[in-house]
Design a protein around this motif. Sequence first.
Motif, mmCIF file in Angstrom:
data_model
loop_
_atom_site.group_PDB
_atom_site.id
_atom_site.type_symbol
_atom_site.label_atom_id
_atom_site.label_comp_id
_atom_site.label_asym_id
_atom_site.label_seq_id
_atom_site.Cartn_x
_atom_site.Cartn_y
_atom_site.Cartn_z
ATOM 1 N N LEU A 37 -4.906 -11.781 0.474
ATOM 2 C CA LEU A 37 -5.453 -10.728 -0.380
ATOM 3 C C LEU A 37 -6.825 -10.296 0.127
ATOM 4 O O LEU A 37 -7.676 -11.129 0.422
ATOM 5 C CB LEU A 37 -5.543 -11.231 -1.830
ATOM 6 N N ALA A 38 -7.006 -8.999 0.307
ATOM 7 C CA ALA A 38 -8.276 -8.467 0.816
ATOM 8 C C ALA A 38 -8.326 -6.980 0.507
ATOM 9 O O ALA A 38 -7.388 -6.245 0.823
ATOM 10 C CB ALA A 38 -8.379 -8.683 2.329
ATOM 11 N N ASP A 39 -9.437 -6.551 -0.114
ATOM 12 C CA ASP A 39 -9.573 -5.142 -0.506
ATOM 13 C C ASP A 39 -9.485 -4.206 0.698
ATOM 14 O O ASP A 39 -9.056 -3.063 0.572
ATOM 15 C CB ASP A 39 -10.917 -4.922 -1.211
ATOM 16 N N ASP A 40 -9.937 -4.684 1.863
ATOM 17 C CA ASP A 40 -9.925 -3.837 3.053
ATOM 18 C C ASP A 40 -8.669 -4.033 3.899
ATOM 19 O O ASP A 40 -8.605 -3.528 5.023
ATOM 20 C CB ASP A 40 -11.165 -4.127 3.910
ATOM 21 N N GLY A 41 -7.692 -4.782 3.392
ATOM 22 C CA GLY A 41 -6.477 -5.036 4.165
ATOM 23 C C GLY A 41 -5.679 -3.764 4.408
ATOM 24 O O GLY A 41 -5.724 -2.837 3.604
ATOM 25 N N GLU A 42 -4.926 -3.721 5.514
ATOM 26 C CA GLU A 42 -4.132 -2.537 5.850
ATOM 27 C C GLU A 42 -2.847 -2.466 5.032
ATOM 28 O O GLU A 42 -2.257 -1.410 4.881
ATOM 29 C CB GLU A 42 -3.769 -2.545 7.341
ATOM 30 N N ALA A 43 -2.365 -3.628 4.551
ATOM 31 C CA ALA A 43 -1.101 -3.658 3.812
ATOM 32 C C ALA A 43 -1.346 -3.450 2.322
ATOM 33 O O ALA A 43 -2.419 -3.773 1.800
ATOM 34 C CB ALA A 43 -0.389 -4.985 4.044
ATOM 35 N N GLU A 44 -0.344 -2.883 1.657
ATOM 36 C CA GLU A 44 -0.439 -2.662 0.215
ATOM 37 C C GLU A 44 0.751 -3.355 -0.436
ATOM 38 O O GLU A 44 1.870 -3.260 0.077
ATOM 39 C CB GLU A 44 -0.405 -1.161 -0.069
ATOM 40 N N LEU A 45 0.495 -4.060 -1.540
ATOM 41 C CA LEU A 45 1.606 -4.742 -2.193
ATOM 42 C C LEU A 45 1.646 -4.398 -3.668
ATOM 43 O O LEU A 45 0.644 -4.004 -4.258
ATOM 44 C CB LEU A 45 1.481 -6.266 -2.017
ATOM 45 N N ILE A 46 2.825 -4.548 -4.220
ATOM 46 C CA ILE A 46 3.002 -4.336 -5.653
ATOM 47 C C ILE A 46 3.548 -5.644 -6.206
ATOM 48 O O ILE A 46 4.371 -6.296 -5.571
ATOM 49 C CB ILE A 46 3.927 -3.131 -5.933
ATOM 50 N N ILE A 79 -0.943 -3.171 -8.340
ATOM 51 C CA ILE A 79 -1.072 -2.963 -6.894
ATOM 52 C C ILE A 79 -2.269 -3.744 -6.351
ATOM 53 O O ILE A 79 -3.264 -3.919 -7.055
ATOM 54 C CB ILE A 79 -1.211 -1.440 -6.626
ATOM 55 N N ALA A 80 -2.158 -4.241 -5.150
ATOM 56 C CA ALA A 80 -3.290 -4.910 -4.489
ATOM 57 C C ALA A 80 -3.188 -4.647 -2.991
ATOM 58 O O ALA A 80 -2.173 -4.122 -2.522
ATOM 59 C CB ALA A 80 -3.266 -6.407 -4.779
ATOM 60 N N ARG A 81 -4.246 -4.997 -2.269
ATOM 61 C CA ARG A 81 -4.208 -4.830 -0.814
ATOM 62 C C ARG A 81 -4.286 -6.178 -0.134
ATOM 63 O O ARG A 81 -4.783 -7.153 -0.705
ATOM 64 C CB ARG A 81 -5.361 -3.940 -0.332
ATOM 65 N N GLY A 82 -3.774 -6.243 1.084
ATOM 66 C CA GLY A 82 -3.785 -7.517 1.784
ATOM 67 C C GLY A 82 -3.682 -7.358 3.288
ATOM 68 O O GLY A 82 -3.487 -6.255 3.809
ATOM 69 N N ILE A 83 -3.834 -8.490 3.962
ATOM 70 C CA ILE A 83 -3.725 -8.560 5.421
ATOM 71 C C ILE A 83 -2.477 -9.380 5.727
ATOM 72 O O ILE A 83 -2.372 -10.525 5.275
ATOM 73 C CB ILE A 83 -4.957 -9.278 6.019
ATOM 74 N N GLU A 84 -1.528 -8.803 6.477
ATOM 75 C CA GLU A 84 -0.330 -9.559 6.832
ATOM 76 C C GLU A 84 -0.711 -10.630 7.839
ATOM 77 O O GLU A 84 -0.989 -10.324 8.987
ATOM 78 C CB GLU A 84 0.738 -8.630 7.436
ATOM 79 N N VAL A 85 -0.720 -11.894 7.388
ATOM 80 C CA VAL A 85 -1.052 -12.968 8.330
ATOM 81 C C VAL A 85 0.195 -13.583 8.953
ATOM 82 O O VAL A 85 0.129 -14.172 10.027
ATOM 83 C CB VAL A 85 -1.926 -14.081 7.699
ATOM 84 N N SER A 86 1.341 -13.467 8.259
ATOM 85 C CA SER A 86 2.555 -14.047 8.847
ATOM 86 C C SER A 86 3.801 -13.434 8.230
ATOM 87 O O SER A 86 3.743 -12.796 7.177
ATOM 88 C CB SER A 86 2.553 -15.569 8.678
ATOM 89 N N GLN A 87 4.918 -13.621 8.920
ATOM 90 C CA GLN A 87 6.175 -13.028 8.464
ATOM 91 C C GLN A 87 7.348 -13.882 8.933
ATOM 92 O O GLN A 87 7.359 -14.369 10.063
ATOM 93 C CB GLN A 87 6.320 -11.604 9.017
ATOM 94 N N VAL A 88 8.323 -14.072 8.042
ATOM 95 C CA VAL A 88 9.556 -14.765 8.415
ATOM 96 C C VAL A 88 10.710 -13.780 8.287
ATOM 97 O O VAL A 88 10.688 -12.895 7.427
ATOM 98 C CB VAL A 88 9.802 -16.017 7.525
ATOM 99 N N PHE A 89 11.718 -13.928 9.154
ATOM 100 C CA PHE A 89 12.746 -12.922 9.247
ATOM 101 C C PHE A 89 14.097 -13.524 9.594
ATOM 102 O O PHE A 89 14.175 -14.381 10.458
ATOM 103 C CB PHE A 89 12.350 -11.920 10.349
#
Length: 434
Positions: free
Chosen positions: A226-235, A269-279
């Motif tokens: 979670l980070a206000d300046d993050g490029e990602a947006e989440l709901i 809604i909040a903003r965040g930085i994608e640090v990791s992803q599983v797929f």
Amino acid sequence: MADNARQNTPAAIMRMSRLYAPTLKELPADAELASHKLALRAGLIRRSASGIYSFLPLGYRVIKNIERIVREEMDAIGCQEVLLPVVQPAELWQQSGRWDDYGPELARLADRHERMFCLGPTHEEIITDLVRGEIRSYRDLPFTLYQLQIKFRDEIRPRFGLLRGREFIMKDAYSFHASQESLDEHYRAQSEAYARICDRLSLAYRAVDADNGQIGGSVSTEFLALADDGEAELIYCRCGYAANTETYGDDFDRDNLPACPRCGAPMQIARGIEVSQVFQLGDKYSRTMGLVYQDESGADCYPLMGCYGVGISRSLAAVIEQHHDDDGIMWPRSIAPYQVAILMLSEGDEAAAFAETLATELAACGIEVLIDDRDERAGVKFADADLIGTPLQVIVGKRGFEAGEVELKLRKTGERSTATLAEAATTVKRTLDT
Ligand code: ATP
Ligand code: MG
């Protein structure tokens, strides 16, 4: 505790008079985010070209600490570490179809014989090629291989320092399975490991759905710091549902948020930085690249695959985004470049000998120590200690030392206390543990 019991040999002791950590007076205009500014100012990184950085000693110590945590979590769920090539033959990417699909982010190069290669932005093709021909039967499955390595992506807009680089460090893991149940089970284990990694990095985060909402449930999860300046947006919803707003497509309306698809409640809604992803990849690569095994009846089958990535250098920046103030970085103990800074304000042989003894005793317990032995004003030492962000400062003051005392300051809270010279080491250890 495990994070702090780093080694059996004594931990490092470094003198600031010798430390290669050039501080930057003039910040570049493009350094907008706190993590970018502080990583430059504290001498963690230096830029070589757009999106391409060197890690200096302090920054690389943090990287190695993050890598240690990630390795421990991967090894704990049975993954095996390998090291795959950076330079990858074009033919493999042509087989998977991604030589054309990947676009200009893929950096291509020709060797002296004019054979085409690319710099690895990710390693599905290489790993699929590596194991094809080696696995024969369902008995060889499942297994997971991982690596820690530099990736290259010719990003259209490198920015924010380490957050969106062109060259960056990633942990990537690839798993191979004979059944969907087996893939599901490992996908769950990876997701749990990723949650533990975030916890051990002291990152406040949310795990969000990252698929495009197709029926059949989620096949990809992102971990957003979670980070206000993050490029990602989440709901997200109180019930626990959370998704990257990208999964809602173009008609996502910020002024008129949808109700939670799981429980119907209003969402936020909040903003965040994608640090990791599983797929879950399914059989995309095994099918296109002809990776097969024989099942119990002897029939040829395509293994199901999963891939799991952690941005190591992006995580360093995400931790700074969440753990800093106006004066500098506030490292969590688990990844701090040094855990304790001893600030020598008192001159003379006795004070120097005390610092030496204290540092040696702490190092013997696995606590890394930075001694500020520079010929600088007290104010400079205070400011640099706050900027570099060691969790605990031990201040050896002139008057205090004569009176047989040192002062302890916790970087995070600013809380101060005193300890007698004789009890300094014990007090430092106790304070770090709380
Ligand atoms: P993004 O959407 O931010 O471009 P991605 O989804 O393309 O990232 P993945 O392929 O999922 O990235 O890579 C795994 C991890 O590698 C990401 O979760 C992120 O932490 C890290 N990463 C990806 N691209 C970069 C980059 N340009 N700079 C630094 N780290 C990156
Ligand atoms: Mg991703």
